[in-house]
Design a protein around this motif. Sequence first.
Motif, PDB file in Angstrom:
ATOM      1  N   LEU A 117       0.911  -1.248  -0.018  1.00 58.24           N
ATOM      2  CA  LEU A 117       0.120   0.163  -0.137  1.00 58.24           C
ATOM      3  C   LEU A 117       0.782   1.450   0.026  1.00 58.24           C
ATOM      4  CD1 LEU A 117      -2.752  -1.611   2.471  1.00 58.24           C
ATOM      5  CD2 LEU A 117      -3.210  -0.711   0.290  1.00 58.24           C
ATOM      6  N   ASP A 118       1.938   1.337   0.567  1.00 57.35           N
ATOM      7  CA  ASP A 118       3.096   2.399   0.914  1.00 57.35           C
ATOM      8  C   ASP A 118       3.451   2.384  -0.510  1.00 57.35           C
ATOM      9  OD1 ASP A 118       2.565   3.791   2.949  1.00 57.35           O
ATOM     10  OD2 ASP A 118       4.526   2.923   3.950  1.00 57.35           O
ATOM     11  N   LEU A 119       3.827   1.681  -1.375  1.00 51.31           N
ATOM     12  CA  LEU A 119       4.539   1.813  -2.531  1.00 51.31           C
ATOM     13  C   LEU A 119       3.516   2.513  -3.635  1.00 51.31           C
ATOM     14  CD1 LEU A 119       6.571  -1.466  -3.040  1.00 51.31           C
ATOM     15  CD2 LEU A 119       7.362   0.754  -3.009  1.00 51.31           C
ATOM     16  N   LEU A 120       2.487   1.920  -3.527  1.00 52.57           N
ATOM     17  CA  LEU A 120       1.309   2.611  -4.390  1.00 52.57           C
ATOM     18  C   LEU A 120       1.108   4.164  -4.142  1.00 52.57           C
ATOM     19  CD1 LEU A 120      -0.943  -0.601  -4.531  1.00 52.57           C
ATOM     20  CD2 LEU A 120      -0.152   0.745  -6.561  1.00 52.57           C
ATOM     21  N   TRP A 121       0.965   4.130  -2.757  1.00 49.29           N
ATOM     22  CA  TRP A 121       0.840   5.474  -2.186  1.00 49.29           C
ATOM     23  C   TRP A 121       1.711   6.555  -2.911  1.00 49.29           C
ATOM     24  CZ3 TRP A 121      -3.052   7.664   1.057  1.00 49.29           C
ATOM     25  CH2 TRP A 121      -2.855   8.910   1.458  1.00 49.29           C
ATOM     26  N   ASN A 122       3.190   6.216  -2.611  1.00 51.61           N
ATOM     27  CA  ASN A 122       4.333   7.028  -2.991  1.00 51.61           C
ATOM     28  C   ASN A 122       4.534   7.222  -4.513  1.00 51.61           C
ATOM     29  OD1 ASN A 122       4.952   7.241  -0.245  1.00 51.61           O
ATOM     30  ND2 ASN A 122       6.222   5.455  -0.046  1.00 51.61           N
ATOM     31  N   CYS A 123       4.242   6.211  -5.165  1.00 53.64           N
ATOM     32  CA  CYS A 123       4.374   6.273  -6.454  1.00 53.64           C
ATOM     33  C   CYS A 123       3.164   6.757  -7.305  1.00 53.64           C
ATOM     34  CB  CYS A 123       4.724   5.072  -7.225  1.00 53.64           C
ATOM     35  SG  CYS A 123       6.414   4.274  -6.535  1.00 53.64           S
ATOM     36  N   CYS A 124       1.926   6.711  -6.741  1.00 53.22           N
ATOM     37  CA  CYS A 124       0.670   7.137  -7.509  1.00 53.22           C
ATOM     38  C   CYS A 124       0.237   8.527  -6.766  1.00 53.22           C
ATOM     39  CB  CYS A 124      -0.375   5.939  -7.195  1.00 53.22           C
ATOM     40  SG  CYS A 124       0.389   4.506  -8.060  1.00 53.22           S
ATOM     41  N   TYR A 125       0.559   9.057  -5.917  1.00 54.53           N
ATOM     42  CA  TYR A 125       0.181  10.340  -5.281  1.00 54.53           C
ATOM     43  C   TYR A 125       0.069  11.365  -6.254  1.00 54.53           C
ATOM     44  CZ  TYR A 125      -0.944  13.466  -1.592  1.00 54.53           C
ATOM     45  OH  TYR A 125      -1.789  14.368  -0.697  1.00 54.53           O
ATOM     46  N   ASP A 126      -1.068  12.064  -6.077  1.00 54.42           N
ATOM     47  CA  ASP A 126      -1.348  13.021  -7.221  1.00 54.42           C
ATOM     48  C   ASP A 126      -1.502  14.252  -6.470  1.00 54.42           C
ATOM     49  OD1 ASP A 126      -2.537  14.233  -9.878  1.00 54.42           O
ATOM     50  OD2 ASP A 126      -4.193  14.440  -8.662  1.00 54.42           O
ATOM     51  N   ASN A 127      -0.456  15.336  -6.494  1.00 59.83           N
ATOM     52  CA  ASN A 127      -0.485  16.472  -5.875  1.00 59.83           C
ATOM     53  C   ASN A 127      -1.537  17.414  -6.004  1.00 59.83           C
ATOM     54  OD1 ASN A 127       2.080  15.896  -4.589  1.00 59.83           O
ATOM     55  ND2 ASN A 127       3.038  16.342  -6.457  1.00 59.83           N
ATOM     56  N   SER A 128      -2.382  17.252  -7.161  1.00 56.29           N
ATOM     57  CA  SER A 128      -3.478  18.230  -7.685  1.00 56.29           C
ATOM     58  C   SER A 128      -4.690  18.001  -6.736  1.00 56.29           C
ATOM     59  CB  SER A 128      -3.603  18.282  -9.155  1.00 56.29           C
ATOM     60  OG  SER A 128      -4.151  17.136  -9.527  1.00 56.29           O
ATOM     61  N   THR A 129      -4.647  16.812  -6.473  1.00 56.44           N
ATOM     62  CA  THR A 129      -6.204  16.290  -5.573  1.00 56.44           C
ATOM     63  C   THR A 129      -5.793  15.553  -4.204  1.00 56.44           C
ATOM     64  OG1 THR A 129      -5.885  14.065  -6.749  1.00 56.44           O
ATOM     65  CG2 THR A 129      -7.062  15.886  -7.775  1.00 56.44           C
ATOM     66  N   ASN A 130      -4.418  15.195  -3.850  1.00 57.57           N
ATOM     67  CA  ASN A 130      -4.204  14.448  -2.896  1.00 57.57           C
ATOM     68  C   ASN A 130      -4.735  13.136  -2.943  1.00 57.57           C
ATOM     69  OD1 ASN A 130      -2.776  16.412  -1.582  1.00 57.57           O
ATOM     70  ND2 ASN A 130      -4.645  17.671  -0.873  1.00 57.57           N
ATOM     71  N   LEU A 131      -4.985  12.515  -4.094  1.00 66.30           N
ATOM     72  CA  LEU A 131      -5.581  11.376  -4.313  1.00 66.30           C
ATOM     73  C   LEU A 131      -4.551  10.610  -5.025  1.00 66.30           C
ATOM     74  CD1 LEU A 131      -9.215  12.361  -5.712  1.00 66.30           C
ATOM     75  CD2 LEU A 131      -8.716  11.498  -3.378  1.00 66.30           C
ATOM     76  N   LEU A 132      -4.906   9.161  -5.337  1.00 65.01           N
ATOM     77  CA  LEU A 132      -3.790   8.497  -5.867  1.00 65.01           C
ATOM     78  C   LEU A 132      -4.200   7.919  -7.501  1.00 65.01           C
ATOM     79  CD1 LEU A 132      -3.353   5.774  -3.298  1.00 65.01           C
ATOM     80  CD2 LEU A 132      -2.220   7.829  -3.510  1.00 65.01           C
ATOM     81  N   VAL A 133      -3.372   8.180  -8.286  1.00 67.54           N
ATOM     82  CA  VAL A 133      -3.738   7.842  -9.886  1.00 67.54           C
ATOM     83  C   VAL A 133      -3.743   6.179  -9.955  1.00 67.54           C
ATOM     84  CG1 VAL A 133      -2.381   9.828 -10.718  1.00 67.54           C
ATOM     85  CG2 VAL A 133      -1.057   7.628 -10.325  1.00 67.54           C
ATOM     86  N   HIS A 134      -3.915   5.501 -11.212  1.00 68.97           N
ATOM     87  CA  HIS A 134      -4.433   4.302 -11.204  1.00 68.97           C
ATOM     88  C   HIS A 134      -3.144   3.275 -10.843  1.00 68.97           C
ATOM     89  CE1 HIS A 134      -6.347   1.277 -14.282  1.00 68.97           C
ATOM     90  NE2 HIS A 134      -6.072   0.706 -13.398  1.00 68.97           N
ATOM     91  N   GLY A 135      -1.892   3.685 -11.154  1.00 67.30           N
ATOM     92  CA  GLY A 135      -1.180   2.656 -10.937  1.00 67.30           C
ATOM     93  C   GLY A 135       0.594   3.307 -11.144  1.00 67.30           C
ATOM     94  N   TYR A 136       1.435   2.519 -11.245  1.00 70.08           N
ATOM     95  CA  TYR A 136       2.795   2.923 -11.617  1.00 70.08           C
ATOM     96  C   TYR A 136       3.599   1.807 -12.227  1.00 70.08           C
ATOM     97  CZ  TYR A 136       4.705   0.569  -7.620  1.00 70.08           C
ATOM     98  OH  TYR A 136       5.460  -0.483  -6.522  1.00 70.08           O
ATOM     99  N   ASP A 137       4.555   2.340 -12.981  1.00 65.33           N
ATOM    100  CA  ASP A 137       5.656   1.445 -13.709  1.00 65.33           C
ATOM    101  C   ASP A 137       7.151   1.621 -12.940  1.00 65.33           C
ATOM    102  OD1 ASP A 137       7.321  -0.112 -15.219  1.00 65.33           O
ATOM    103  OD2 ASP A 137       7.244   1.307 -16.894  1.00 65.33           O
ATOM    104  N   TYR A 138       7.364   0.689 -12.208  1.00 63.90           N
ATOM    105  CA  TYR A 138       8.788   0.712 -11.170  1.00 63.90           C
ATOM    106  C   TYR A 138       9.849   1.068 -12.279  1.00 63.90           C
ATOM    107  CZ  TYR A 138      12.122   0.035  -8.234  1.00 63.90           C
ATOM    108  OH  TYR A 138      13.421   0.235  -7.326  1.00 63.90           O
ATOM    109  N   SER A 139       9.800   0.792 -13.503  1.00 65.94           N
ATOM    110  CA  SER A 139      10.794   0.787 -14.584  1.00 65.94           C
ATOM    111  C   SER A 139      10.783   2.191 -15.279  1.00 65.94           C
ATOM    112  CB  SER A 139      10.829  -0.264 -15.807  1.00 65.94           C
ATOM    113  OG  SER A 139       9.758  -0.281 -16.599  1.00 65.94           O
TER     114      SER A 139
END
Length: 396
Positions: A196-218
């Motif tokens: 949950l933390d990895l998703l939080w840190n990589c997907c955090y959207d500063n404009s809304t304080n919400l989370l985007v759909h996902g992330y690509d670690y590479s």
Amino acid sequence: MIAIPRMTRKILASLLLPHLLFSPQPCVATSANYSLWMSTSIMSRDQGIMTARGGSSALLQAGITQKAFHRLVGQYPNGTESFAAYIEKSVNSVVPFIQNATFDTSYPLDRLSNGNNLITLSQGTSNTTFFSTVEALRQSIDLQPRNLAGGLWYYVYPNWSYLDGMYSFAPFAALYAVRYNKTNIDTALNNIVLQLDLLWNCCYDNSTNLLVHGYDYSRTAIWANPRTGGSPYVWGRSLGWYLMALVDTLEVLLPYRHYSQWMILKSQFEKLSTALVKVVDPASGAWWQILNAIGRSGNYIESSGSSMFVYALLKGERLGWLVGVQVVAVRAYNYIADTFVDEFHNGTLGWNGTVAVCSLNSTASFEYYTSQPILYNSVLGSGAFILASLEYELLL
């Protein structure tokens, strides 16, 4: 995007029974009790039963149906035997597909949504197949590919992690630890928090304080943010899966509420809920398909994500973790019920306004998310509506 037009309400709620509910009163399905009515309608369509033709979300359809019905039976224990039997029917339909841990990794993390009711049935019956299937699902987490930071791949796409999988992963991993692995609870909690933390840190959207759909670690995907790897848009339903994962996992882990890991999850839940209330649509009281593009032409109010948010907010306030969100959630629920529920002459309910599966195996553009079809009677939406209805009905 235009959804299928909503039918005019055609029948009185008092005409529904007895031909739909197969058990005696006091279970009465009415417009003030949509949880029973929608659950009966899902059963009448044989939804949430796994088949080889169920499509890419078939395991998740079964899982959310089981979870919604499990909650229904818990809230209305008298006269809901048919729903309890349907849970077992759904679980039995899933078992042949997920008995091999290695093969299980060929499915998305959504497979784990069936784990909670498998655990319940394995402990409540003498069926050893249920327990062996639970073990296969649990072992499949260890076999699931991970990125270099330890983040679980959502599916077969290398290094891609989605919010979506957390609703299936976190509550199952938590319940398994509580029921079978208490001596190693810290390790289990650390792994849940890590995902949950990895998703939080990589997907955090500063404009809304919400989370985007996902992330690509590479950070090589066409849509990946060059710094975080995050995708560009906050998709309502993916955020809904994540928010429900938090509130359900917090509930499962209540005996460990003084652990630091529990407090981390609670903090995430509080922050996301606060941000979510701020982006509610002022006109309808519900939420948009894309939450960081509110009001943009082509965007629309979506029913599954909105139902998930209602459920999580009402449950969070009921359990004492949120304050002051009930009025927002109740307004949203009333809009959802009035807008997306169809009543038919045969006594069943239809469900509208739920977007089809949205994948990051795409351009992940605004146009992509807003051009995906609306699926009528999608159990991903109607199942979430049952959960929202159950929380709403506790207020009546």
